[in-house]
Design an enzyme around this catalytic site. Structure first.
Site: not given
Ligand code: DGJ
Length: 747
Positions: A205, A483, A485, A487, A555
């Site tokens: 990440w 969008k 996502d 996570n 990110d």
């Protein structure tokens, strides 16, 4: 007279009609991409630059014969014969380059298919039965020597790039359950050599897309995800080069990518005779697939290609292939709009007034799509609650989403919305109503990640619920973009509601249902575009790209870190699908301060987005941004869909980085150059362009930064490619962007 006209007039003579018919047949045969020679039992795939061939050997097994630069049509490849092996320890079964190997007989290399019959028999030897060629596809039917266990190998060829897609269909025609322990889509065999080197992408990440290089030596390199999805850690892409110098513009490179967004594995193996075999498919870790009589299992597609043009050309072929063959809008995807995303500006604190204000500011700089990120639904004020409850938060949006969407439309932008449909917070109405809907093992702990659990999308009821929620959302709101996502990775991947022997099917059923939802949503809402996001770039592969128009790269939005992240990304994936935001300085990731120009130029190498808090911008910032957004629109066709040349690498502590994008029509080239830290007053290295027409003339203009004084205003492609351009870059975190436009006339 050109050959076609000659042929027409010649054929007009009736006396020669028969000869013309025969010639026509020969011409068609010549142009055919896939052929089979019944005498030698050799299959041969030819595209402009590549030949791939395999044959049926004397034991009726398929054996790879050749994969590399195009051979002459007159070169009839000899029939396949098993390798003689290496005494008793490495018999021919293991040392012959099997095209698709069952685990049976003396088989010590990575098998493509390993299974168990119900009686405990685990031997599988696949023999050729028949085949079918249709256009650019080939199906080869194999069968086990004792049981009606059938395997159909499917080949699909893209003549434009020479990229071949391979997959397998396993069918159980026996009267017993057959359990598949491991199944690959394909194995790609390279001839024996000792100087192969491997490139692959690793990460985590906020640190995705790190390019790794290692020599291929005897043994295995395993690239994989056991995480339930593609993952940040490894990406299902590889490239292999001979010689190890990895030049961008020359050298033999074999490359491939697996189209699968669940747990996957690619094994690069150098055998005892130095042959290299790349096997890829479902990850066999924790995998088991019981195949009842009459049932079948199909694998994902493993795509691969070859070029003699170096790793740069390998990337360009993949980019072209992705846009022409993979993405939902193929073969001509529309250019990606410039978007604004609210996440870094507001985090979860979204509301109608705040979003409308941001939308006004975004519109003022020329943004075309306004995207509201996390926080608009349920009791979602931070990441502890609300996920799963896809109802508009009435405090934040008392009149629903419509007023905001109308406002965004009035500002001449379209509207996008963040969703994370596969996840649930335990503190949510959905979880309270359906605690059994998440991945779990009965009476065992449920590990949370970001305070959330993974919904078991393999379940039909969960799949139907997720589809309905999204379908309703898109039916009741004028939304142009989601969008999407995701996570966290999986834990405790149990599915207690089905029989124990069915539970490990979850790895495949989940992903198939995900693809099914995406496909059905797109069908019912054909104008909606989708971005694949997974805490940044955790779910990027050719499988998800078949259903989504772009991906969130990372990110990590620091523009300097992004240079190496984007560089790594570009080895496998097209700039058009690489979303890159301009965010605030200092950056939240590392506190690094950079100018707005530097941030724009870093992001303009992909699909441009703005993710900054516009409320903090000065009038000057708005003016700068407006200028870049307008400039970007003028060059985005070249950047997104052109040919990418990596001129100076940002890797290995290099103080420089430069890329060049040449439009498909060759009329424009855009050079981006970056200097991270000036040292010892050295000048910026001269940048030599690539991919221009040497005889055409190009005039440059600068978007930012400039060439050194005295640089020719206009010169031939040969000049810019051989002499190059000197840039006046000095200092830390400096950038330049120079556009070369072709002007009339030759040199
Ligand atoms: C992770 C994404 O990568 C971010 O861009 C943002 O959408 C957050 N999730 C929202 O929770």
């Amino acid at each position: 007279m050109n050959p076609a006209a000659f042929s027409r007039s010649w054929c007009a003579t009736r006396r020669l009609l028969l000869a013309c018919v025969l010639m026509g047949v020969a011409a068609v045969a010549q142009a055919q991409t896939i052929r089979y020679d019944a005498t030698t039992r050799v299959f041969r795939i030819d595209t402009d630059a590549v030949t791939y061939a395999f044959g049926v050997n004397e034991n009726d097994q398929l054996q790879t014969l050749y994969w590399g630069a195009r051979l002459s049509t007159g070169d009839a490849l000899p029939a396949a014969h098993t390798n003689e092996g290496n005494v008793s320890f490495d018999p021919p079964t293991s040392t012959s380059l099997q095209e698709y190997a069952g685990w049976g007989g003396s088989m010590y290399v990575e098998p493509d298919l390993k299974l168990r019959y119900a009686d405990g028999n685990r031997d599988l030897v696949l023999h050729y039965v028949s085949h079918r060629i249709e256009g650019d596809t080939l199906d080869v039917h194999l069968r086990d020597i004792r049981q009606p266990l059938d395997v159909t190998l499917h080949y699909v060829v893209d003549p434009a790039t020479g990229i071949i897609g391979r997959s397998a269909l396993i069918e159980n025609h026996t009267k017993q359950v057959v359990t598949i322990d491991s199944v690959a889509a394909a194995s790609w065999n390279l001839p024996a050599a000792e100087d192969y080197s491997l490139r692959y992408l690793t990460g985590r990440w906020a640190g995705e897309w790190q390019l790794q290089t290692r020599a291929i030596t005897p043994g295995n390199t395993v690239l994989e995800s056991r995480r339930g999805s593609t993952g940040h850690e490894n990406n299902p892409w590889f490239a292999i080069e001979r010689g190890g110098d990895w030049a961008e513009d020359h050298g033999d490179v074999w490359f491939g990518a697996l189209a699968w967004s669940g747990s996957w594995r690619i094994t690069v193996e150098q055998g005892v005779l130095h042959q290299v075999r790349v096997t890829g498919g479902f990850n066999p870790f924790d995998f088991a697939w019981p195949l009842a009589p009459g049932e079948s299992l199909s694998t994902p597609v493993f795509y691969a290609g070859y070029t003699s043009g170096g790793i740069g050309e390998a990337s360009r072929l993949l980019h072209r292939f992705e846009l022409a063959q993979i993405v939902p809008q193929h073969p001509k995807p529309r250019l990606r709009p410039v978007l604004y995303n609210s996440w870094e500006a507001t985090n979860f604190a979204v509301d109608q007034a705040g979003q409308e204000h941001l939308a006004e500011l975004a519109a003022s700089i020329g943004v075309e799509r306004f995207v509201m990120d996390d926080g608009w639904f349920g009791a979602r004020n931070d990441d502890h609650a609300g996920l799963g409850d896809w109802v508009v938060n009435p405090k934040k949006f008392p009149h629903g989403l419509k007023p905001l969407i109308d406002k965004v439309h009035a500002l001449k932008m379209d509207f996008g919305l963040w969703v994370e449909p596969e996840m649930v917070n335990p503190d949510s109405d959905l979880y309270r109503a359906h605690p059994d809907w998440v991945l779990n093992f009965t009476d065992r702990p449920r590990s949370e990640g970001r305070n959330q659990l993974v919904l078991n999308l393999a379940r039909q009821d969960v799949r139907d619920h997720v589809f309905k929620v999204l379908d309703d959302l898109l039916s009741h709101n004028d939304i142009a973009f989601l969008k999407w996502d995701y996570n966290r990775n999986w834990s405790e991947p149990g599915w207690p509601q089905v029989a124990p022997d069915q539970q490990q099917k979850i790895y495949v059923d989940y992903v198939r249902n995900l693809y099914g939802i995406l496909a059905e949503l797109r069908k019912r809402h054909p104008n909606v575009e989708i971005e694949s996001c997974s805490g940044g770039g955790g779910r990027v592969d050719l499988g998800i790209l078949g259903h989504t128009d772009e991906v969130w790269t990372s990110d990590n939005t620091d523009p300097f870190d992004r240079l190496s992240i984007q560089d790594g990304f570009s080895y496998a994936y097209a700039p058009a699908v690489m979303m890159a935001w301009v965010t605030d300085s200092p950056n939240w990731v590392n506190n690094r301060r950079t100018s707005l120009d530097y941030r724009f130029l870093s992001s303009m190498q992909g699909s441009l987005g703005i993710g900054a808090n516009l409320l903090h911008w000065t009038a000057k910032d708005f003016a700068v941004a407006k200028k870049y957004v307008a400039e970007y629109k003028a060059i985005r066709a070249s950047v997104q869909q052109g040919k990418l040349y990596r001129l100076l690498s940002p890797r290995d502590d290099s103080p420089h980085a430069a890329t060049e994008s040449v439009s498909q029509d060759g009329k424009q080239a855009v050079l981006f150059a970056f200097l991270h830290a000036s040292q010892m007053k050295y000048p910026y290295p001269r940048v030599r362009l690539q991919g221009l027409d040497p005889d055409a003339r190009y005039r440059w203009r600068s978007l930012h930064g400039a060439p050194v004084a005295g640089t020719l205003a206009e010169a031939s492609g040969a000049y810019w490619m051989n002499h190059g351009i000197d840039l006046a870059l000095k200092g830390d975190y400096q950038a330049a962007a120079i556009v070369f436009d072709r002007v009339g006339g030759k040199r």
